[in-house]
Design a protein around this motif. Sequence first.
Motif, mmCIF file in Angstrom:
data_model
loop_
_atom_site.group_PDB
_atom_site.id
_atom_site.type_symbol
_atom_site.label_atom_id
_atom_site.label_comp_id
_atom_site.label_asym_id
_atom_site.label_seq_id
_atom_site.Cartn_x
_atom_site.Cartn_y
_atom_site.Cartn_z
ATOM 1 N N CYS A 88 50.208 28.187 44.294
ATOM 2 C CA CYS A 88 51.022 29.402 44.418
ATOM 3 C C CYS A 88 50.258 30.615 43.898
ATOM 4 O O CYS A 88 49.964 30.704 42.696
ATOM 5 N N GLY A 89 49.959 31.541 44.784
ATOM 6 C CA GLY A 89 49.217 32.745 44.410
ATOM 7 C C GLY A 89 49.969 33.642 43.442
ATOM 8 O O GLY A 89 49.370 34.233 42.539
ATOM 9 N N ILE A 90 51.286 33.753 43.605
ATOM 10 C CA ILE A 90 52.082 34.587 42.705
ATOM 11 C C ILE A 90 52.094 33.982 41.299
ATOM 12 O O ILE A 90 51.981 34.698 40.307
ATOM 13 N N SER A 91 52.208 32.658 41.220
ATOM 14 C CA SER A 91 52.154 31.989 39.916
ATOM 15 C C SER A 91 50.822 32.265 39.238
ATOM 16 O O SER A 91 50.767 32.553 38.040
ATOM 17 N N HIS A 92 49.747 32.212 40.004
ATOM 18 C CA HIS A 92 48.414 32.488 39.452
ATOM 19 C C HIS A 92 48.354 33.917 38.917
ATOM 20 O O HIS A 92 47.823 34.158 37.824
ATOM 21 N N ALA A 93 48.912 34.862 39.674
ATOM 22 C CA ALA A 93 48.894 36.267 39.244
ATOM 23 C C ALA A 93 49.673 36.452 37.939
ATOM 24 O O ALA A 93 49.226 37.180 37.039
ATOM 25 N N SER A 124 58.648 36.011 38.863
ATOM 26 C CA SER A 124 57.604 37.033 38.950
ATOM 27 C C SER A 124 58.174 38.451 38.937
ATOM 28 O O SER A 124 57.608 39.335 38.293
ATOM 29 N N ASN A 125 59.292 38.670 39.610
ATOM 30 C CA ASN A 125 59.870 40.020 39.637
ATOM 31 C C ASN A 125 60.258 40.488 38.244
ATOM 32 O O ASN A 125 59.975 41.628 37.859
#
Length: 102
Positions: A21-26, A78-79
């Motif tokens: 998950c790219g968002i998790s990484h961010a 994330s939000n």
Amino acid sequence: MDIVMRLGSEKPVVIFSKSNCGISHAIKMLICGFGANPTVYELDQHPVGTEMENALLALGCHPSVPAVFIGKQFVGGSNEVMDLNVQGKLKPLLIKARAIWM
């Protein structure tokens, strides 16, 4: 849900994530950028990851990852983490949780 709440309260910062998950990484990189060392549970690699994902969905995480606990409290996804950062509230929260020192 008990396992997620228990794991979420064991360390100053806990992130439930998926390795792809790219968002998790961010979110992980954002928190690490403050100098915190979060405990990360990769649900797609954990033996009871499916059970934990279902518990996160029951907590209201849609999508289920990333899900972030800071100072034993469920912060959100994330939000919510990005909103805290933009408002300048993420760093003080990490300090209060003793995830970073100033």
